[in-house]
Design a protein around this motif. Structure first.
Motif, short mmCIF file in Angstrom:
data_model
loop_
_atom_site.label_atom_id
_atom_site.label_comp_id
_atom_site.label_asym_id
_atom_site.label_seq_id
_atom_site.Cartn_x
_atom_site.Cartn_y
_atom_site.Cartn_z
N UNK A 210 0.85 -1.19 0.00
CA UNK A 210 0.00 0.00 0.00
C UNK A 210 0.89 1.24 0.00
N UNK A 211 2.03 1.12 0.68
CA UNK A 211 3.09 2.12 0.57
C UNK A 211 4.28 1.44 -0.07
N UNK A 212 4.75 2.02 -1.16
CA UNK A 212 5.91 1.46 -1.86
C UNK A 212 7.01 2.51 -1.90
N UNK A 213 8.20 2.11 -1.48
CA UNK A 213 9.36 2.99 -1.53
C UNK A 213 10.37 2.35 -2.46
N UNK A 214 10.73 3.03 -3.54
CA UNK A 214 11.53 2.38 -4.56
C UNK A 214 12.46 3.37 -5.24
N UNK A 215 13.59 2.88 -5.75
CA UNK A 215 14.46 3.74 -6.56
C UNK A 215 13.82 4.03 -7.90
N UNK A 216 14.22 5.12 -8.51
CA UNK A 216 13.62 5.57 -9.76
C UNK A 216 13.71 4.52 -10.86
N UNK A 217 14.80 3.75 -10.86
CA UNK A 217 15.00 2.75 -11.92
C UNK A 217 13.88 1.72 -11.97
N UNK A 218 13.18 1.52 -10.83
CA UNK A 218 12.12 0.52 -10.79
C UNK A 218 10.82 1.02 -11.44
N UNK A 219 10.78 2.26 -11.86
CA UNK A 219 9.54 2.85 -12.36
C UNK A 219 9.32 2.61 -13.85
#
Length: 336
Positions: A210-219
């Protein structure tokens, strides 16, 4: 110039602030003189400004009786908004903060005019850029607005994104999985979440995505529907990365992009995707830009002075030309 005596009770003393800083704020911004007496204050100034001081005292008393009395830094920030705009009252500021903060531990309360514009832009627009120096609340307010939207069911999830520019090939030297390698670069986003929500609730939401924290490359390749998306440290994106991120926005989604163009870690700072986006997207309907200044810093008062000193120093330094044989973006020395 006129004078008026306002009766006070001991319950009003928190309004004065630490070392009477709030009274000094009213004096400086409203051009009045306030003298404390045993059970009253003597206010000297124009009738209009005396009336504004009187209204602040009355609003504070009303908030106290209602059990919603702000204190310390939160109160000082609210007063800065009130004295800067005659149309704003202490009660209206407190009420809007309560509405935004339903379900979270801290009140989502702007502490400067630019922070107020930022929060209002996030409420009204689907994409907002918050640009300015460290400590101005860009990321924290964005995460707070995202948490409030999630709890109010205005968004189905939160996606927090940050480029891990400092890592590069050095990621391989860090222990753990790829997620564990990039987590240190995402720590400021985790800190804001845990400050705003109960830790157990944050952990459950992270587990359920529900909350996702990710590096930009994963987008890359994704479409983010029904989401409140925040990209932090956007000054460290390339032009291609910025365009990729901005085009991820799906239906019923909102995006906030924050960054500080004075702290670019790219090999060629002139190629920052944030700087390009500021030029390309300015004037596009539905996109808002809010620029923060050193006066919006809400950290230790020294931070504001440090930022101002570096700004002054930077303006005095001539831009160094490229060395012989170097082309722009290749081999150029990185400004310190």
């Amino acid at each position: 110039m006129t004078k008026k005596t306002l009766d006070i009770t001991p319950n009003l003393e928190p309004l004065f602030g630490t070392r009477d800083e709030n009274l000094r704020l009213m004096e400086d911004m409203l051009h009045v003189r306030i003298d404390l007496q045993s059970d009253a204050v003597l206010v000297e100034g124009s009738p209009q400004n005396i009336a504004r001081v009187e209204r602040i005292f009355a609003d504070y008393e009303a908030l106290r009786k209602a059990g919603g009395c702000p204190q310390n830094g939160e109160l000082n920030g609210m007063l800065r908004l009130v004295v800067a705009d005659p149309a704003v009252s202490l009660r209206s500021v407190a009420e809007s903060g309560k509405q935004r903060s339903a379900g979270i531990k801290r009140m989502v309360q702007p502490r400067s005019l630019n922070q107020r514009r930022y929060v209002e832009a996030i409420e009204q627009m689907d994409m907002v850029f918050g640009i300015g120096p460290a400590g101005t609340g860009k990321t924290y307010l964005a995460v707070a607005m995202a948490a409030a939207a999630l709890l109010a069911k205005k968004a189905g999830r939160i996606v927090l994104v940050r480029p891990a520019v400092e890592a590069g090939e050095r990621l391989g030297f860090l222990p753990g999985s790829l997620q564990e390698k990039v987590d240190p670069y995402l720590r400021p986003l985790y800190d804001a979440l845990y400050d705003l929500l109960e830790p157990e609730k944050v952990d459950r939401m992270l587990e359920k995505n529900i909350i996702e924290v990710a590096p930009l490359a994963f987008m890359r390749g994704r479409t983010l529907n029904d989401a409140f998306v925040i990209m932090d440290e956007a000054q460290n994106t390339t032009s291609e990365q910025m365009k990729m991120f901005l085009t991820r926005l799906g239906n019923n989604s909102k995006a906030v992009i924050t960054g500080d163009v004075t702290q670019i870690d790219l090999p060629n700072p002139r190629k920052s995707g944030l700087i390009e986006a500021m030029s390309v997207l300015e004037g596009v309907d539905g996109i808002g830009f809010v620029h923060f200044e050193s006066g919006d810093v809400v950290r230790h008062q020294l931070v504001q002075r440090i930022i101002q000193a570096y700004d002054n120093f930077g303006r005095q330094q001539p831009e160094l030309p490229l060395r012989m044989g170097e082309s722009e973006g290749k081999g150029a020395s990185k400004p310190q």
